[in-house]
Design a protein around this motif. Structure first.
Motif, PDB file in Angstrom:
ATOM      1  N   THR A 128       0.798  -1.228   0.000  1.00  0.00           N
ATOM      2  CA  THR A 128       0.000   0.000   0.000  1.00  0.00           C
ATOM      3  C   THR A 128       0.830   1.277   0.000  1.00  0.00           C
ATOM      4  O   THR A 128       0.383   2.319  -0.486  1.00  0.00           O
ATOM      5  CB  THR A 128      -0.978  -0.001   1.196  1.00  0.00           C
ATOM      6  N   GLU A 143       1.994   2.029  -3.496  1.00  0.00           N
ATOM      7  CA  GLU A 143       0.772   2.457  -4.174  1.00  0.00           C
ATOM      8  C   GLU A 143       0.507   3.931  -3.913  1.00  0.00           C
ATOM      9  O   GLU A 143       0.280   4.720  -4.832  1.00  0.00           O
ATOM     10  CB  GLU A 143      -0.425   1.648  -3.676  1.00  0.00           C
ATOM     11  N   GLY A 201       3.714   6.258  -5.337  1.00  0.00           N
ATOM     12  CA  GLY A 201       3.888   6.228  -6.789  1.00  0.00           C
ATOM     13  C   GLY A 201       2.700   6.814  -7.522  1.00  0.00           C
ATOM     14  O   GLY A 201       2.850   7.612  -8.457  1.00  0.00           O
ATOM     15  N   ARG A 202       1.506   6.443  -7.105  1.00  0.00           N
ATOM     16  CA  ARG A 202       0.307   6.943  -7.770  1.00  0.00           C
ATOM     17  C   ARG A 202       0.127   8.439  -7.526  1.00  0.00           C
ATOM     18  O   ARG A 202      -0.196   9.194  -8.438  1.00  0.00           O
ATOM     19  CB  ARG A 202      -0.920   6.164  -7.289  1.00  0.00           C
ATOM     20  N   SER A 221       2.591  10.619  -9.541  1.00  0.00           N
ATOM     21  CA  SER A 221       2.412  10.579 -10.994  1.00  0.00           C
ATOM     22  C   SER A 221       1.416  11.642 -11.448  1.00  0.00           C
ATOM     23  O   SER A 221       1.527  12.181 -12.552  1.00  0.00           O
ATOM     24  CB  SER A 221       1.950   9.188 -11.447  1.00  0.00           C
ATOM     25  N   GLN A 251       2.000  -6.825  -6.881  1.00  0.00           N
ATOM     26  CA  GLN A 251       1.474  -5.465  -6.978  1.00  0.00           C
ATOM     27  C   GLN A 251       2.538  -4.393  -7.212  1.00  0.00           C
ATOM     28  O   GLN A 251       2.266  -3.402  -7.908  1.00  0.00           O
ATOM     29  CB  GLN A 251       0.661  -5.133  -5.718  1.00  0.00           C
ATOM     30  N   ASP A 288       2.674  -0.273  -9.348  1.00  0.00           N
ATOM     31  CA  ASP A 288       2.916   1.051  -8.810  1.00  0.00           C
ATOM     32  C   ASP A 288       4.308   1.578  -9.103  1.00  0.00           C
ATOM     33  O   ASP A 288       4.524   2.791  -9.124  1.00  0.00           O
ATOM     34  CB  ASP A 288       2.581   1.044  -7.327  1.00  0.00           C
ATOM     35  N   TYR A 329       3.757   3.562 -12.147  1.00  0.00           N
ATOM     36  CA  TYR A 329       3.343   4.941 -11.897  1.00  0.00           C
ATOM     37  C   TYR A 329       4.536   5.800 -11.484  1.00  0.00           C
ATOM     38  O   TYR A 329       4.617   6.984 -11.843  1.00  0.00           O
ATOM     39  CB  TYR A 329       2.241   4.984 -10.843  1.00  0.00           C
ATOM     40  N   TYR A 358     -11.159   4.848  -7.465  1.00  0.00           N
ATOM     41  CA  TYR A 358     -10.071   5.646  -8.033  1.00  0.00           C
ATOM     42  C   TYR A 358     -10.529   7.039  -8.444  1.00  0.00           C
ATOM     43  O   TYR A 358      -9.731   7.859  -8.898  1.00  0.00           O
ATOM     44  CB  TYR A 358      -9.452   4.927  -9.237  1.00  0.00           C
ATOM     45  N   SER A 414      -4.151   2.734  -2.595  1.00  0.00           N
ATOM     46  CA  SER A 414      -4.688   2.636  -3.957  1.00  0.00           C
ATOM     47  C   SER A 414      -5.399   3.910  -4.383  1.00  0.00           C
ATOM     48  O   SER A 414      -5.426   4.261  -5.570  1.00  0.00           O
ATOM     49  CB  SER A 414      -5.673   1.471  -4.054  1.00  0.00           C
ATOM     50  N   ILE A 446      -4.307   7.360  -6.728  1.00  0.00           N
ATOM     51  CA  ILE A 446      -4.300   7.467  -8.177  1.00  0.00           C
ATOM     52  C   ILE A 446      -5.200   8.611  -8.639  1.00  0.00           C
ATOM     53  O   ILE A 446      -5.069   9.107  -9.760  1.00  0.00           O
ATOM     54  CB  ILE A 446      -4.746   6.132  -8.815  1.00  0.00           C
TER      55      ILE A 446
END
Length: 422
Positions: A88, A91, A94-95, A98, A147, A151, A154, A306, A376, A379
Motif C-alpha cells: 500500500t 501504491e 507512486g500513484r 504521478s 502489486q 505502482d 506509476y 479511483y 490505492s 491514483i
C-alpha cells in the motif's frame, strides 16, 4: 436558484487541512451555471490547486520525513486479498506523485502557487530518496508480491512526465537504487491484461534514461493492446471486454506515454503512436459526453474508488493540447471542477486526519475491490494533470463554458455524435 455551500479555501501558501469537506452533492451546477467557484471568490485553478495540495500533502510530507508507514491508515476493501503492509505504501506514493508531476514540472517562481509547488517538489524528491534507501523507515517494497509492478509503473510515469524536475535532480546513488529496484521487477510475471503496460512502462522509462532495457516487454504490450482494440475508442482489458474505467485509469495514458518514448528513442513506430492518440481522443470525446449536467458520471465497473483518475485521458489530452476537435479546454475545466466538487466536498471522502477513505463519493467501503486499500486511492491525482498548464493557458484563462450534457439538457445546439473506425 440555490447555491452550493462551498468549502473555505485558505491561501495557496497554506498546507493540508486548509479545507473542510462539504456535506452535500453539488446541486447548483446546472446548464445555466458553469463556474460556481466564482461564488467562493476563487478561480477554478485555485480550486484545483488547493484540492490537489490537500490530497497529496499527507502522502508526500510523511514520505519526506520517513513517517508514511508510521502514519498512513491501512483501510482495506471487503475480502482484501493482498498483504497490505507490503504494497500500500508504494501504491500511495507512486500513484500520488504521478499526478503531481506535470504541475511540479512548471518553472519555479515567487508567486504563492510557486512557493507551494517548490515545497511539495522538495518533499517529493526527498520522498523518492527515502523510498529506495534500504536504511529508511519508508523504504518501499519492489521485490515481493506482484502489486509493486503496477505502482513502480506509476513511479516511472512520474519521471517520464517530469524528467527535469523529478529525475535529473536526484543524486547518483538514488538513481542507481531506482534502476536496481526497477530491474528486480522483471521477476514478476504480468497478468494477461492491462498489466502488460506496467511491465512495458518500466522498460520504456529505462530506455528514456539510456539504461539497459528489454524491448520484448514493450513489443508484447504494443501488439496485445492493439489486438485488444474493441472499436470506437475503447480497448478491451485483456481478451474479454469489461465495461469499466480501465481505459482511463491505465490503458490510454500509459499506452500513449510508452509509445511516445519509443518514438523519441527511434525504437517504435510513429504511426502506432498517432493511431493511439486518435483512439484516445475518441475515448475522451465520449467521456466528456458522459459527464452529466450536475457533474456526476456513471458509477460502474471495477475500481470506482479511483475517483477522478477515470478522466485521466481527457485531462492528459488537455495538458498536451491534443483535445478532440469540438471540445474546448474551458468546458473540460468546468466539467472537471464540477466532478471534483461532487467527490471531494462530500463528507467522509477524507478522514479526520486528512487521508482519503474508501468510496466514490464520501466513505463507501462496500464499493472497494479486493485489491483496494488506502494507498490505492491516491491514483485520483491523475485527474489533475491539467495543472501542468500555466495559469495563462486557455484551459485556465478562457471564460467558463458549458460541457456537452449541459448544452443537451438545456436545449442548445451541439455537435452530432457518430462512431469512428480508427
Amino acid at each position: 436558484m440555490e447555491r452550493r455551500n462551498f468549502i473555505k479555501i485558505a491561501p495557496l501558501a497554506g498546507l493540508a487541512g486548509a479545507m473542510a469537506p462539504g456535506k452535500t452533492l453539488a446541486s447548483a451546477i446546472t446548464g445555466h451555471t458553469v463556474n460556481d467557484t466564482a461564488a467562493a471568490g476563487i478561480t477554478d485553478r485555485q480550486y484545483h490547486l488547493n484540492l490537489l495540495q490537500r490530497i497529496a500533502t499527507p502522502v508526500v510530507e510523511n514520505m519526506s520525513k520517513g513517517t508514511l508507514k508510521k502514519n498512513m491508515p491501512l483501510e482495506k476493501g471487503p475480502g482484501y486479498g493482498l498483504v497490505v503492509e507490503k504494497v500500500t505504501y508504494l501504491e500511495a506514493f507512486g500513484r500520488c506523485i504521478s499526478g503531481l508531476a506535470p504541475w511540479l514540472a512548471l518553472p519555479d517562481d515567487v508567486t504563492p502557487e510557486g512557493k507551494v509547488r517548490k515545497q511539495l517538489k522538495e518533499q517529493v524528491l526527498q520522498g523518492i530518496v527515502n523510498g529506495v534507501n534500504p536504511s529508511s523507515p519508508d523504504y518501499l517494497n519492489f521485490r515481493s508480491e506482484s502489486q509493486p509492478l503496477v505502482d513502480a509503473a506509476y513511479l516511472c510515469q512520474t519521471f517520464m512526465r517530469a524528467p527535469e524536475a523529478l529525475w535529473q535532480p536526484l543524486d547518483n546513488t538514488t538513481k542507481a537504487n531506482i534502476i536496481k529496484e526497477l530491474k528486480e521487477l522483471r521477476k514478476i510475471r504480468p497478468a494477461y491484461n492491462n498489466w502488460l503496460l506496467f511491465a512495458a512502462m518500466v522498460e520504456a522509462f529505462l530506455l528514456s534514461v539510456n539504461e539497459e532495457w528489454e524491448p520484448l516487454r514493450t513489443m508484447v504490450a504494443t501488439k496485445k493492446i492493439q489486438e485488444w482494440y474493441a472499436g470506437d475508442g475503447f480497448y478491451s482489458d485483456g481478451p474479454q471486454f469489461s465495461l469499466d474505467y480501465y481505459n482511463g485509469y491505465v490503458i490510454h495514458p500509459m499506452f500513449t506515454d510508452m509509445l511516445k518514448v519509443l518514438v523519441d528513442k527511434q525504437q517504435g513506430s510513429k504511426a502506432d503512436y498517432d493511431q493511439a492518440i486518435k483512439r484516445m481522443q475518441r475515448f475522451s470525446e465520449l467521456q466528456e459526453r458522459m459527464i452529466a449536467p450536475d457533474g456526476t458520471y456513471p458509477a460502474l465497473g471495477r475500481s470506482m474508488t479511483y475517483r477522478t483518475a477515470a478522466f485521466q485521458p481527457l485531462v492528459q489530452l488537455a495538458l498536451n493540447h491534443q483535445l478532440p476537435e469540438g471540445i474546448a479546454p474551458a468546458q473540460v475545466r468546468c466539467a472537471m471542477t464540477a466532478i471534483m466538487k461532487n467527490i471531494f466536498e462530500m463528507e467522509g471522502t477524507f478522514d479526520k486526519q486528512g487521508w482519503l477513505q474508501l468510496g466514490i463519493c464520501g466513505h463507501q467501503p462496500e464499493v472497494a475491490d479486493v485489491y483496494t486499500s488506502t494507498g490505492s486511492l491516491y491514483i485520483c491525482t491523475n485527474g489533475f494533470l491539467a495543472l501542468g498548464l500555466p495559469a495563462g493557458d486557455p484551459f485556465w484563462s478562457d471564460p467558463a463554458a458549458e460541457w456537452t450534457a449541459q448544452k443537451v439538457w438545456s436545449g442548445k445546439r451541439i455537435k452530432k455524435d457518430y462512431h469512428v473506425n480508427y
